[in-house]
Design a protein around this motif. Structure first.
Motif, PDB file in Angstrom:
ATOM      1  N   SER A 166      20.357  94.202  79.825  1.00 50.14           N
ATOM      2  CA  SER A 166      20.105  94.351  81.277  1.00 50.14           C
ATOM      3  C   SER A 166      21.144  95.495  81.796  1.00 50.14           C
ATOM      4  O   SER A 166      20.970  95.596  82.924  1.00 50.14           O
ATOM      5  N   LEU A 167      22.068  96.072  80.885  1.00 51.39           N
ATOM      6  CA  LEU A 167      22.922  96.948  81.535  1.00 51.39           C
ATOM      7  C   LEU A 167      22.072  98.266  81.641  1.00 51.39           C
ATOM      8  O   LEU A 167      20.885  98.525  81.184  1.00 51.39           O
ATOM      9  N   PRO A 168      22.382  99.242  82.562  1.00 50.94           N
ATOM     10  CA  PRO A 168      21.865 100.526  82.902  1.00 50.94           C
ATOM     11  C   PRO A 168      21.648 101.178  81.559  1.00 50.94           C
ATOM     12  O   PRO A 168      22.851 101.391  80.893  1.00 50.94           O
ATOM     13  N   ARG A 169      20.784 101.841  81.215  1.00 49.64           N
ATOM     14  CA  ARG A 169      20.547 102.721  80.161  1.00 49.64           C
ATOM     15  C   ARG A 169      20.614 104.122  80.467  1.00 49.64           C
ATOM     16  O   ARG A 169      20.823 104.544  81.536  1.00 49.64           O
ATOM     17  N   ALA A 201      19.070 106.145  83.541  1.00 49.26           N
ATOM     18  CA  ALA A 201      19.984 106.044  84.753  1.00 49.26           C
ATOM     19  C   ALA A 201      20.921 107.234  85.221  1.00 49.26           C
ATOM     20  O   ALA A 201      21.399 107.140  86.345  1.00 49.26           O
ATOM     21  N   ILE A 243      30.531 100.619  83.056  1.00 51.30           N
ATOM     22  CA  ILE A 243      29.752  99.671  83.728  1.00 51.30           C
ATOM     23  C   ILE A 243      29.933  98.234  83.024  1.00 51.30           C
ATOM     24  O   ILE A 243      29.848  98.463  81.668  1.00 51.30           O
ATOM     25  N   SER A 280      22.702 104.499  92.942  1.00 52.28           N
ATOM     26  CA  SER A 280      21.478 104.176  92.239  1.00 52.28           C
ATOM     27  C   SER A 280      21.839 103.205  91.092  1.00 52.28           C
ATOM     28  O   SER A 280      21.020 102.427  90.733  1.00 52.28           O
ATOM     29  N   LEU A 281      23.021 103.346  90.430  1.00 52.30           N
ATOM     30  CA  LEU A 281      23.511 102.556  89.297  1.00 52.30           C
ATOM     31  C   LEU A 281      23.757 101.155  89.844  1.00 52.30           C
ATOM     32  O   LEU A 281      23.329 100.229  89.106  1.00 52.30           O
ATOM     33  N   LEU A 286      20.498  99.643  90.822  1.00 49.34           N
ATOM     34  CA  LEU A 286      19.601  99.174  89.548  1.00 49.34           C
ATOM     35  C   LEU A 286      20.137  97.924  88.743  1.00 49.34           C
ATOM     36  O   LEU A 286      19.589  97.064  88.187  1.00 49.34           O
ATOM     37  N   ALA A 287      21.752  97.943  88.815  1.00 50.12           N
ATOM     38  CA  ALA A 287      22.336  96.778  87.979  1.00 50.12           C
ATOM     39  C   ALA A 287      22.074  95.190  88.871  1.00 50.12           C
ATOM     40  O   ALA A 287      21.592  94.370  88.337  1.00 50.12           O
ATOM     41  N   GLU A 317      19.248  94.797  90.571  1.00 48.36           N
ATOM     42  CA  GLU A 317      17.887  94.444  90.062  1.00 48.36           C
ATOM     43  C   GLU A 317      17.612  94.097  88.766  1.00 48.36           C
ATOM     44  O   GLU A 317      16.812  93.077  88.403  1.00 48.36           O
ATOM     45  N   GLN A 318      18.365  94.595  87.742  1.00 49.60           N
ATOM     46  CA  GLN A 318      18.654  94.112  86.324  1.00 49.60           C
ATOM     47  C   GLN A 318      18.841  92.615  86.311  1.00 49.60           C
ATOM     48  O   GLN A 318      18.406  91.752  85.721  1.00 49.60           O
TER      49      GLN A 318
END
Length: 281
Positions: free
Chosen positions: A104-107, A110, A164, A266-267, A270-271, A273-274
């Motif tokens: 689930s970490l941003p890839r 991102a 992150i 944005s990160l 996104l985090a 949301e993940q």
């Protein structure tokens, strides 16, 4: 900034990010070695794990023809069709593992296209005991986290870079208490020292204007300066979402452009949301 500082700065940024992670006593995280490197590879890349290949059993060269059997056309089961069309359900807490948080970490998508993943995703299990603490800035804080998922990204030049983390807690109440501890430490530790001796790094926190995210959050600007590391500016973001505290440390050379706020925001979004997709909280 000199060329020597440019080489070492990414490793220092990683060290600073690690020092701001909610580790616990008895479960020490690996500390990076700050040493000069060559070329654009300013940070040491860890080995990646290759995906296991699925080997199919070969079929015989000639397959005897089979007599076709009559078949019946069956109507699809409505329950099966509905299940296939529905999005994946959140992973239940009882079956959730470190891999779920890592995935689930941003890839890479991102971050900017010319950035590298460094260090790769990792998960550490924590087992805090009564009285265990960890150091955040200048204070010893109660250790509460039971797991830590991390990943890092950096530009080809080494800086800017982003670290992150997802700090996992037994409950949302514990996560909220941990975030409150960190906020208090960032407020109390206006100036502090990282390390000791000739290589000690002088650090200072200052307020940072950043949009609110998750259930609760705070942001600080961290400036650091050392005799061999040069001057760095790191935007430190902490966000509680349910039983997880998300951490984002976006570092850049103090003499260059500021960390890209749009990328940090944005990160952060996104985090959150993940984590929502993973836990359903």
């Amino acid at each position: 900034m000199t060329h020597f500082v440019t080489k070492r700065a990414p490793a220092v940024a990683l060290l600073i990010a690690l020092l701001l992670l909610p580790a616990c006593a008895g479960q020490e995280a690996a500390q990076p070695t700050i040493a000069p490197t060559t070329g654009a590879a300013a940070a040491t890349a860890a080995d990646t794990v290759a995906d296991a290949a699925t080997v199919a059993t070969p079929l015989p060269a000639t397959v005897p023809a089979a007599t076709p059997l009559p078949t019946a056309t069956l109507a699809p089961d409505p329950a099966t069709v509905e299940a296939a069309a529905s999005p994946a359900a959140p992973t239940a807490a009882a079956t959730r593992t470190g891999a779920n948080y890592v995935l689930s970490l941003p890839r890479e998508a991102a971050v900017p296209a010319d950035w590298l993943m460094n260090p790769p995703p990792d998960f550490q299990t924590r087992s805090p005991g009564p009285g265990d603490t960890y150091r955040f800035a200048c204070l010893e804080l109660p250790a509460r986290s039971t797991g830590l998922a991390t990943v890092g990204y950096r530009s080809l030049e080494g800086l800017p870079s982003v670290a992150i983390e997802y700090a996992v807690y037994p409950s949302a109440t514990e996560a909220g208490a941990a975030l409150a501890d960190m906020r208090q430490a960032a407020s109390d530790c206006i100036e502090f020292t990282i390390g000791e001796g000739d290589n000690a790094i002088q650090a200072a926190f200052a307020p940072l204007d950043f949009p609110a995210h998750g259930d609760d959050s705070f942001a600080m600007a961290l400036t650091t300066s050392g005799p061999t590391t040069g001057d760095l500016l790191t935007h430190v973001i902490k966000i509680q979402r349910g039983h997880v505290v998300i951490g984002i440390s976006h570092a850049a050379a103090a003499s260059g452009p500021l960390p890209d706020t749009a990328l940090t925001e944005s990160l952060a979004q996104l985090a959150v949301e993940q984590i929502d997709a993973l836990t359903g909280e």
